[in-house]
Design a protein around this motif. Structure first.
Motif, PDB file in Angstrom:
ATOM      1  N   LEU A 168       0.831  -1.211   0.000  1.00 46.77           N
ATOM      2  CA  LEU A 168       0.000   0.000   0.000  1.00 46.77           C
ATOM      3  C   LEU A 168       0.861   1.255   0.000  1.00 46.77           C
ATOM      4  CD1 LEU A 168      -2.712   1.468   0.238  1.00 46.77           C
ATOM      5  CD2 LEU A 168      -2.555   1.182   2.721  1.00 46.77           C
ATOM      6  N   LEU A 169       1.886   1.291   0.854  1.00 46.24           N
ATOM      7  CA  LEU A 169       2.779   2.446   0.909  1.00 46.24           C
ATOM      8  C   LEU A 169       3.544   2.608  -0.401  1.00 46.24           C
ATOM      9  CD1 LEU A 169       4.197   2.097   4.539  1.00 46.24           C
ATOM     10  CD2 LEU A 169       2.524   3.765   3.715  1.00 46.24           C
ATOM     11  N   ALA A 170       3.964   1.485  -0.982  1.00 47.29           N
ATOM     12  CA  ALA A 170       4.690   1.541  -2.252  1.00 47.29           C
ATOM     13  C   ALA A 170       3.810   2.114  -3.361  1.00 47.29           C
ATOM     14  CB  ALA A 170       5.180   0.143  -2.630  1.00 47.29           C
ATOM     15  N   VAL A 171       2.554   1.695  -3.403  1.00 46.29           N
ATOM     16  CA  VAL A 171       1.625   2.214  -4.416  1.00 46.29           C
ATOM     17  C   VAL A 171       1.402   3.709  -4.212  1.00 46.29           C
ATOM     18  CG1 VAL A 171      -0.772   2.144  -5.209  1.00 46.29           C
ATOM     19  CG2 VAL A 171       0.472   0.012  -4.797  1.00 46.29           C
ATOM     20  N   LEU A 172       1.258   4.142  -2.960  1.00 52.42           N
ATOM     21  CA  LEU A 172       1.067   5.563  -2.682  1.00 52.42           C
ATOM     22  C   LEU A 172       2.265   6.375  -3.154  1.00 52.42           C
ATOM     23  CD1 LEU A 172      -0.539   5.479   0.897  1.00 52.42           C
ATOM     24  CD2 LEU A 172      -1.663   6.012  -1.276  1.00 52.42           C
ATOM     25  N   PHE A 173       3.474   5.861  -2.945  1.00 48.98           N
ATOM     26  CA  PHE A 173       4.677   6.594  -3.346  1.00 48.98           C
ATOM     27  C   PHE A 173       4.805   6.679  -4.861  1.00 48.98           C
ATOM     28  CE2 PHE A 173       6.408   6.759   0.925  1.00 48.98           C
ATOM     29  CZ  PHE A 173       7.244   7.858   0.859  1.00 48.98           C
ATOM     30  N   ILE A 174       4.606   5.577  -5.558  1.00 48.30           N
ATOM     31  CA  ILE A 174       4.809   5.630  -7.008  1.00 48.30           C
ATOM     32  C   ILE A 174       3.706   6.440  -7.682  1.00 48.30           C
ATOM     33  CG2 ILE A 174       3.567   3.485  -7.591  1.00 48.30           C
ATOM     34  CD1 ILE A 174       5.841   2.978  -9.646  1.00 48.30           C
ATOM     35  N   VAL A 175       2.478   6.363  -7.166  1.00 44.22           N
ATOM     36  CA  VAL A 175       1.393   7.174  -7.729  1.00 44.22           C
ATOM     37  C   VAL A 175       1.634   8.654  -7.436  1.00 44.22           C
ATOM     38  CG1 VAL A 175      -1.066   7.713  -7.552  1.00 44.22           C
ATOM     39  CG2 VAL A 175      -0.327   5.332  -7.680  1.00 44.22           C
ATOM     40  N   GLY A 176       2.066   8.952  -6.201  1.00 46.70           N
ATOM     41  CA  GLY A 176       2.315  10.342  -5.820  1.00 46.70           C
ATOM     42  C   GLY A 176       3.441  10.974  -6.608  1.00 46.70           C
ATOM     43  N   ILE A 177       4.534  10.232  -6.817  1.00 48.29           N
ATOM     44  CA  ILE A 177       5.675  10.767  -7.566  1.00 48.29           C
ATOM     45  C   ILE A 177       5.332  10.882  -9.048  1.00 48.29           C
ATOM     46  CG2 ILE A 177       8.028  10.255  -8.322  1.00 48.29           C
ATOM     47  CD1 ILE A 177       8.552   9.144  -5.532  1.00 48.29           C
ATOM     48  N   THR A 178       4.617   9.899  -9.586  1.00 55.69           N
ATOM     49  CA  THR A 178       4.207   9.972 -10.981  1.00 55.69           C
ATOM     50  C   THR A 178       3.296  11.174 -11.211  1.00 55.69           C
ATOM     51  OG1 THR A 178       4.331   7.556 -11.145  1.00 55.69           O
ATOM     52  CG2 THR A 178       3.130   8.716 -12.880  1.00 55.69           C
ATOM     53  N   ALA A 179       2.427  11.443 -10.239  1.00 55.75           N
ATOM     54  CA  ALA A 179       1.520  12.594 -10.355  1.00 55.75           C
ATOM     55  C   ALA A 179       2.295  13.898 -10.474  1.00 55.75           C
ATOM     56  CB  ALA A 179       0.578  12.642  -9.152  1.00 55.75           C
ATOM     57  N   LEU A 180       3.442  13.991  -9.817  1.00 54.89           N
ATOM     58  CA  LEU A 180       4.252  15.206  -9.909  1.00 54.89           C
ATOM     59  C   LEU A 180       4.708  15.464 -11.342  1.00 54.89           C
ATOM     60  CD1 LEU A 180       6.537  14.872  -6.751  1.00 54.89           C
ATOM     61  CD2 LEU A 180       4.659  16.479  -7.080  1.00 54.89           C
ATOM     62  N   PHE A 181       4.987  14.385 -12.074  1.00 52.83           N
ATOM     63  CA  PHE A 181       5.506  14.527 -13.428  1.00 52.83           C
ATOM     64  C   PHE A 181       4.407  14.726 -14.467  1.00 52.83           C
ATOM     65  CE2 PHE A 181       9.070  12.567 -11.258  1.00 52.83           C
ATOM     66  CZ  PHE A 181      10.154  13.184 -11.853  1.00 52.83           C
ATOM     67  N   VAL A 182       3.228  14.155 -14.234  1.00 53.61           N
ATOM     68  CA  VAL A 182       2.195  14.207 -15.280  1.00 53.61           C
ATOM     69  C   VAL A 182       1.154  15.292 -15.038  1.00 53.61           C
ATOM     70  CG1 VAL A 182       2.489  11.739 -15.689  1.00 53.61           C
ATOM     71  CG2 VAL A 182       0.656  12.508 -14.178  1.00 53.61           C
ATOM     72  N   ASP A 183       1.026  15.771 -13.801  1.00 50.68           N
ATOM     73  CA  ASP A 183      -0.010  16.753 -13.482  1.00 50.68           C
ATOM     74  C   ASP A 183       0.333  18.114 -14.083  1.00 50.68           C
ATOM     75  OD1 ASP A 183      -2.200  18.041 -12.219  1.00 50.68           O
ATOM     76  OD2 ASP A 183      -0.836  18.737 -10.650  1.00 50.68           O
ATOM     77  N   PHE A 184      -0.548  18.643 -14.920  1.00 50.01           N
ATOM     78  CA  PHE A 184      -0.311  19.941 -15.552  1.00 50.01           C
ATOM     79  C   PHE A 184      -1.073  21.071 -14.857  1.00 50.01           C
ATOM     80  CE2 PHE A 184      -3.476  17.495 -17.952  1.00 50.01           C
ATOM     81  CZ  PHE A 184      -4.608  18.296 -17.804  1.00 50.01           C
ATOM     82  N   THR A 185      -1.762  20.754 -13.773  1.00 52.31           N
ATOM     83  CA  THR A 185      -2.514  21.779 -13.048  1.00 52.31           C
ATOM     84  C   THR A 185      -1.735  22.358 -11.879  1.00 52.31           C
ATOM     85  OG1 THR A 185      -3.562  20.197 -11.524  1.00 52.31           O
ATOM     86  CG2 THR A 185      -4.638  20.575 -13.643  1.00 52.31           C
ATOM     87  N   GLY A 186      -0.668  21.687 -11.464  1.00 46.66           N
ATOM     88  CA  GLY A 186       0.114  22.153 -10.314  1.00 46.66           C
ATOM     89  C   GLY A 186      -0.456  21.725  -8.982  1.00 46.66           C
ATOM     90  N   THR A 187      -1.529  20.940  -8.986  1.00 48.44           N
ATOM     91  CA  THR A 187      -2.168  20.518  -7.733  1.00 48.44           C
ATOM     92  C   THR A 187      -1.311  19.527  -6.960  1.00 48.44           C
ATOM     93  OG1 THR A 187      -4.330  20.793  -8.799  1.00 48.44           O
ATOM     94  CG2 THR A 187      -4.271  19.516  -6.754  1.00 48.44           C
ATOM     95  N   ALA A 188      -0.644  18.625  -7.674  1.00 45.96           N
ATOM     96  CA  ALA A 188       0.099  17.545  -7.020  1.00 45.96           C
ATOM     97  C   ALA A 188       1.265  18.059  -6.186  1.00 45.96           C
ATOM     98  CB  ALA A 188       0.606  16.561  -8.068  1.00 45.96           C
ATOM     99  N   ILE A 189       1.807  19.217  -6.540  1.00 45.36           N
ATOM    100  CA  ILE A 189       2.982  19.732  -5.825  1.00 45.36           C
ATOM    101  C   ILE A 189       2.700  19.894  -4.339  1.00 45.36           C
ATOM    102  CG2 ILE A 189       4.535  21.714  -5.588  1.00 45.36           C
ATOM    103  CD1 ILE A 189       4.251  22.163  -8.576  1.00 45.36           C
ATOM    104  N   GLY A 190       1.538  20.467  -4.014  1.00 54.38           N
ATOM    105  CA  GLY A 190       1.211  20.706  -2.614  1.00 54.38           C
ATOM    106  C   GLY A 190       0.848  19.452  -1.852  1.00 54.38           C
ATOM    107  N   ILE A 191       0.541  18.362  -2.570  1.00 52.20           N
ATOM    108  CA  ILE A 191       0.103  17.128  -1.909  1.00 52.20           C
ATOM    109  C   ILE A 191       1.235  16.108  -1.795  1.00 52.20           C
ATOM    110  CG2 ILE A 191      -1.544  15.216  -2.005  1.00 52.20           C
ATOM    111  CD1 ILE A 191      -3.405  17.056  -3.598  1.00 52.20           C
ATOM    112  N   THR A 192       1.925  15.859  -2.893  1.00 50.68           N
ATOM    113  CA  THR A 192       2.949  14.804  -2.891  1.00 50.68           C
ATOM    114  C   THR A 192       4.349  15.323  -3.204  1.00 50.68           C
ATOM    115  OG1 THR A 192       2.556  14.286  -5.240  1.00 50.68           O
ATOM    116  CG2 THR A 192       1.219  13.110  -3.601  1.00 50.68           C
ATOM    117  N   GLY A 193       4.524  16.651  -3.221  1.00 49.31           N
ATOM    118  CA  GLY A 193       5.844  17.208  -3.521  1.00 49.31           C
ATOM    119  C   GLY A 193       6.927  16.724  -2.582  1.00 49.31           C
TER     120      GLY A 193
END
Length: 531
Positions: A12-37
């Motif tokens: 579960l923790l591994a999935v959260l980390f890879i999804v969170g880090i991937t979101a930083l690279f693909v998110d074009f809205t800038g929302t992920a930075i404040g959550i998983t930066g």
């Protein structure tokens, strides 16, 4: 039951980390930075490169990760490292290709390839230290650094697919008069950049698909270093010899191939604490807990066995390498092309538009917050996170030998807007220090200069002045070429006040002259404050 729950927690923790880090690279809205930066800022090697940070946060991250490894083993590699988690996903796919009846025979113990492991690590350490003098050496080493590898895969392979999917949904939303989704311009690196990412994905993915954690335990320099820390870890998987029946299920399910069921031993330098072994053991003969320490074997001369000596030498070599890299970083602190997914080539179907290209400046431009070009080039891990985060299409990966894969600033597609500090918010290695919008408005990263022979206003072809009108710091003034010219449309030229120029590139980007702007920006070796 307990170990099954423990494995589910790890997954579960591994999935959260890879999804969170991937979101930083693909998110074009800038929302992920404040959550998983923060997930990018706890990656091991970027933190090592930022050890000379005045903030002191990176040294705490490095110490925490080393301590975590010393206590629990290499859980960093199976939970926090996105490339490690990606390998587990490919390994899981590899299991599907094997008939169910044969899956329990998939893996078998294999001795550590110590010579290859240390040769690669030493090459990586030498390249990293040499990066204090020539950034290209360290940037080429980033080809095998796990976080940077995954970053390029996410930025240049996953992100285009994500944006294409978004645009399909945007088309559907538009057809139904909805604004839930909107079209985005898919911007990826050039062919060379994308091929580096694709080859990395294929090599690491195929290795994991066929042979589990072979890449992690043979090539990866972070895995090698943390492996020698985990060799002495307090907790680890272990045999309960009073219960073990010798069925070898633990060995057959160990993707790191580090369990020797015949001799009841575990190579802790390669174990990533995936807990597949404890889950597969049906009688409780393999558990995770405090390791039982065995006395080192002693020969007739009273010397500790050769394997123990080798382990100690390996551990000390790793510590020395990271210390050397840190000292080099501290000493250093003291002393292009990119293409659009869809390119517009005509103006209303009538006039051809010549696309701009970005001529290389004499002095490269480092982003605001980087302090200097030297600081930027010697800390950057070439992970492409700032490239993915830049909403203005200013940062692009380089394919030049001395700046390989490193983000370079260019103003052919956009300019560095004064209100944007996105790149400084996401950089995990302190190559770009965090800054506020107010701080950015006073930082000069370059200076503009004009080419009079190309300027429309200076040539008398148009009363242009676009550069002066759009300069956010009022550093450009349109001056008469001839003070005595009293004609209706006198020729003028843009004059730049270097003391006020931010180097943002608004003038270069908006200049109507193509393919090369009549006004361009050259970087400052050390950033200054405008007065």
């Amino acid at each position: 039951m307990f170990f099954a729950m423990l494995k589910k927690l790890r997954v579960l923790l591994a999935v959260l980390f890879i999804v969170g880090i991937t979101a930083l690279f693909v998110d074009f809205t800038g929302t992920a930075i404040g959550i998983t930066g923060w997930m990018a800022k706890v990656q091991f090697w970027p933190s090592v490169l930022g050890l000379d940070s005045l903030m002191g946060l990176n040294i705490l991250v490095v110490l925490l990760l080393v301590l975590l490894t010393f206590i629990f083993g290499r859980i960093y590699c199976s939970v926090i490292c996105p490339l490690g988690v990606m390998q587990d996903a490919f390994n899981r796919l590899g299991a599907l290709r094997v008939k169910k009846a044969l899956r329990r025979f998939r893996f078998a113990y294999a001795p550590e390839k110590r010579i290859i492991r240390w040769a690669v690590f030493c090459l990586f350490a030498v390249g990293t230290v040499a990066g204090a003098f020539w950034a290209g050496a360290r940037l080429w080493m980033s080809l095998i650094e796990p976080y940077s590898m995954y970053g390029r895969i996410a930025a240049d392979v996953v992100k285009p697919v994500y944006e294409a999917g978004n645009n399909v949904l945007a088309g559907i939303a538009e057809a139904n008069d909805s604004t839930l989704f909107w079209h985005v311009t898919s911007v990826v690196g050039g062919d060379g950049v994308m091929w580096v990412a694709i080859i990395s994905l294929l090599v690491v993915g195929a290795t994991a698909f066929l042979s589990g954690r072979a890449w992690c335990n043979t090539i990866c320099p972070v895995g090698t270093l943390l492996g020698f820390v985990s060799r002495y870890s307090i907790f680890g998987v272990r045999f309960d010899e009073s219960i073990c029946t010798g069925c070898r299920k633990c060995e057959r399910n160990c993707k790191a191939k580090c369990i020797d069921a015949k001799n009841r031993t575990v190579d802790y330098s390669r174990c990533v604490v995936c807990l597949n072994c404890t889950e597969s053991c049906t009688n409780g003969g393999m558990t995770y807990g405090l390791r039982r320490r065995k006395s080192p074997a002693v020969n007739t001369s009273g010397a500790v066995s050769e394997s123990c000596d080798a382990s100690r030498r390996g551990f000390m070599t790793g510590v020395a390498a990271i210390a050397t890299a840190s000292v080099a970083k501290a000493a250093d602190a003291l002393t292009d092309s990119i293409s659009r997914h869809e390119e517009k080539t005509t103006d209303g179907g009538y006039a051809d538009i010549t696309p701009k290209h970005n001529p290389a400046p004499e002095q490269p431009i480092a982003p605001p917050g980087a302090i200097s070009w030297k600081n930027f080039s010697t800390h950057c891990t070439a992970c492409q996170l700032c490239v993915s985060a830049c909403p203005n299409e200013v940062l692009k990966p380089s394919m030049a030998l001395d700046t390989f894969m490193m983000p370079m600033m260019g103003y052919d597609l956009g300019y560095c807007r004064p209100e944007c500090v996105r790149c400084s918010e996401v950089c995990p290695a302190d190559a770009i220090h965090p800054i506020t919008v107010a701080e950015k408005s006073d930082i000069s990263i370059g200076r503009a200069y004009t080419y009079i022979h190309s300027c429309l206003a200076a040539r008398g072809e148009a009363a242009c002045g676009v550069c002066a009108r759009h300069c956010p710091s009022n550093a450009i003034t349109m001056m008469l070429l001839d003070p005595n010219d009293e004609s209706e449309n006198p020729r003028r030229r843009p004059v730049v006040d270097e003391s006020r120029c931010l180097g943002c590139g608004a003038c270069e980007n908006l200049c109507p002259v193509s393919p090369e702007s009549a006004i361009r920006v050259d970087g400052r070796d050390v950033h200054t404050t405008i007065g």
